[in-house]
Design an enzyme around this catalytic site. Structure first.
Site, PDB file in Angstrom:
ATOM      1  N   ASN A   9      -7.494  -4.469  -1.951  1.00 21.36           N
ATOM      2  CA  ASN A   9      -6.452  -5.007  -2.874  1.00 21.36           C
ATOM      3  C   ASN A   9      -7.030  -6.006  -3.575  1.00 21.36           C
ATOM      4  OD1 ASN A   9      -4.457  -6.189  -4.077  1.00 21.36           O
ATOM      5  ND2 ASN A   9      -3.388  -6.899  -2.190  1.00 21.36           N
ATOM      6  N   TRP A  10      -7.595  -5.678  -4.894  1.00 25.85           N
ATOM      7  CA  TRP A  10      -8.187  -6.603  -5.799  1.00 25.85           C
ATOM      8  C   TRP A  10      -7.352  -7.770  -6.301  1.00 25.85           C
ATOM      9  CZ3 TRP A  10     -11.403  -2.533  -8.876  1.00 25.85           C
ATOM     10  CH2 TRP A  10     -12.424  -1.922  -8.121  1.00 25.85           C
ATOM     11  N   LYS A  11      -6.068  -7.676  -6.053  1.00 25.52           N
ATOM     12  CA  LYS A  11      -5.181  -8.628  -6.699  1.00 25.52           C
ATOM     13  C   LYS A  11      -5.487  -8.692  -7.979  1.00 25.52           C
ATOM     14  CE  LYS A  11      -4.576 -10.404  -1.948  1.00 25.52           C
ATOM     15  NZ  LYS A  11      -4.313 -11.338  -1.074  1.00 25.52           N
ATOM     16  N   HIS A  97       4.283  -6.867  -0.941  1.00 19.73           N
ATOM     17  CA  HIS A  97       3.150  -7.649  -0.247  1.00 19.73           C
ATOM     18  C   HIS A  97       4.010  -8.887  -0.496  1.00 19.73           C
ATOM     19  CE1 HIS A  97      -0.386  -9.924  -0.654  1.00 19.73           C
ATOM     20  NE2 HIS A  97      -0.952  -8.911  -0.018  1.00 19.73           N
ATOM     21  N   GLU A  99       2.615 -11.906  -1.282  1.00 20.13           N
ATOM     22  CA  GLU A  99       2.479 -12.661  -2.752  1.00 20.13           C
ATOM     23  C   GLU A  99       3.816 -12.318  -3.684  1.00 20.13           C
ATOM     24  OE1 GLU A  99      -1.533 -11.793  -3.101  1.00 20.13           O
ATOM     25  OE2 GLU A  99      -1.984 -12.716  -1.473  1.00 20.13           O
ATOM     26  N   GLU A 169       0.767  -7.691   7.586  1.00 20.84           N
ATOM     27  CA  GLU A 169      -0.089  -8.930   7.032  1.00 20.84           C
ATOM     28  C   GLU A 169       0.558 -10.260   7.253  1.00 20.84           C
ATOM     29  OE1 GLU A 169      -2.856  -7.163   3.598  1.00 20.84           O
ATOM     30  OE2 GLU A 169      -0.849  -8.201   2.823  1.00 20.84           O
ATOM     31  N   GLY A 175      -5.978 -14.860   3.017  1.00 20.35           N
ATOM     32  CA  GLY A 175      -6.374 -15.751   2.078  1.00 20.35           C
ATOM     33  C   GLY A 175      -6.783 -16.887   2.789  1.00 20.35           C
ATOM     34  N   SER A 214      -7.480 -11.698   5.885  1.00 18.13           N
ATOM     35  CA  SER A 214      -8.856 -12.413   6.059  1.00 18.13           C
ATOM     36  C   SER A 214      -9.690 -11.388   6.912  1.00 18.13           C
ATOM     37  CB  SER A 214      -8.833 -13.675   6.946  1.00 18.13           C
ATOM     38  OG  SER A 214      -8.079 -14.706   6.149  1.00 18.13           O
ATOM     39  N   GLY A 235      -8.138  -8.050   1.135  1.00 17.80           N
ATOM     40  CA  GLY A 235      -8.057  -8.846  -0.194  1.00 17.80           C
ATOM     41  C   GLY A 235      -9.573  -9.360  -0.474  1.00 17.80           C
ATOM     42  N   GLY A 236     -10.031 -10.587  -0.289  1.00 13.61           N
ATOM     43  CA  GLY A 236     -11.142 -11.242  -0.534  1.00 13.61           C
ATOM     44  C   GLY A 236     -12.420 -10.515  -0.464  1.00 13.61           C
TER      45      GLY A 236
HETATM   46  P1  13P Z   1      -7.442 -11.557   2.414  1.00 16.40           P
HETATM   47  O1  13P Z   1      -8.217 -10.371   2.852  1.00 16.40           O
HETATM   48  O2  13P Z   1      -8.292 -12.154   1.056  1.00 16.40           O
HETATM   49  O3  13P Z   1      -6.818 -12.380   3.283  1.00 16.40           O
HETATM   50  O4  13P Z   1      -6.003 -10.819   1.774  1.00 16.40           O
HETATM   51  C1  13P Z   1      -5.193 -10.031   2.649  1.00 16.40           C
HETATM   52  C2  13P Z   1      -4.220  -9.272   1.756  1.00 16.40           C
HETATM   53  O5  13P Z   1      -3.434 -10.017   0.923  1.00 16.40           O
HETATM   54  C3  13P Z   1      -4.489  -7.883   1.517  1.00 16.40           C
HETATM   55  O6  13P Z   1      -3.334  -7.300   0.585  1.00 16.40           O
END
Ligand code: 13P
Length: 256
Positions: A9-11, A97, A99, A169, A175, A214, A235-236
């Protein structure tokens, strides 16, 4: 036997050049032997879906969107529909999600509408659920996750187990660098599987349940080796081709 899925997930990251170079670098690093065993997807911003999709044509890597609106077409300024996602080659779409829930007012009812609209367009929703730290500390994990699941899956059929994917999640792990322990994650994954069994019976054993929060190459092996953890929503670490490829490799070696 569930096939692992690893989705990046590149956000809201990368300009177009950055997204394209990340895909090119992934294509060089991902060993076809791993891709025989693991489904891999990337989720760039809407604007980059089409050009990223072109680079992925003819490869086993799947294209995933980060959100969707449930209507097919009409006066809905700023929105994108499942049919438009399908048109540019998406086969997966993240919904619910945390967010989107916390910054954009996404509700379980909205998630449910999106899930149904995606499935009817032949796109697999990745339905995110997870509790906040406050909810965990108040002992409400199963309440929260259970009601998110019930809401998202209201009147959604499940005949093969491949209609949707669930991603657990925990909000406190996103994050933050604070990953759930394999035992903490497995406990919730197993709860999710039993909830799905109560809804759908034995076919729930086919549904893939991803962990997100994470995930890094150095913590993923112990997560994916848990019985009910079938992959990751990353994510990251998905923004770096070496880290993401390593996670895919671990899924191929240690996965279900
Ligand atoms: P991180 O891997 O950056 O914690 O993000 C997780 C995430 O929200 C994937 O959708």
């Amino acid at each position: 036997m569930r096939r692992p899925l690893v989705c990046g997930n590149w956000k809201m990251h990368n300009d177009l050049r950055g997204s394209l170079s990340l895909v090119k670098s992934l294509l060089l690093r991902l060993d076809p032997v791993w891709l025989d065993k693991v489904d891999v997807a990337v989720a760039p911003v809407f604007l980059h879906l089409s050009p990223v999709g072109k680079l992925l044509e003819g490869t086993p890597i799947l294209l995933c969107a980060q959100d969707v609106f449930w209507e097919r077409e009409g006066a809905f300024t700023g929105e994108v529909s499942p049919y438009m996602l399908r048109d540019v080659g998406c086969s997966l779409c993240i919904v619910g999600h945390s967010e989107r829930r916390s910054y954009f007012g996404e509700t379980d009812e909205g998630v449910n509408r999106k899930v149904k609209a995606l499935i009817s367009e032949g796109i697999t929703p990745i339905i995110c659920v997870g509790e906040t730290l406050e909810e965990r500390e108040a002992g409400r994990v199963f309440d929260v996750v259970g009601s998110q699941l019930d809401g998202a899956l209201k009147n959604v059929e499940c005949c093969t187990g491949n209609e949707f994917v669930i991603a657990y999640e925990p909000v406190w792990a996103i994050g933050t660098g604070r990953v759930a322990t394999p035992e903490e994650a497995q406990e919730v994954h197993s709860f999710i599987r039993s909830r799905l069994e109560a809804m759908y019976g034995g076919v729930a054993r086919e549904v893939r349940i991803l962990y997100g929060g994470s995930v890094k190459p150095d913590n993923f092996a112990s997560l994916i080796s848990q019985e009910d953890i079938d992959g990751a929503l990353v994510g990251g670490a998905s923004l770096k081709s070496d880290a993401f490829s390593e996670i895919v490799k671990i899924a191929a070696l240690e996965g279900c």
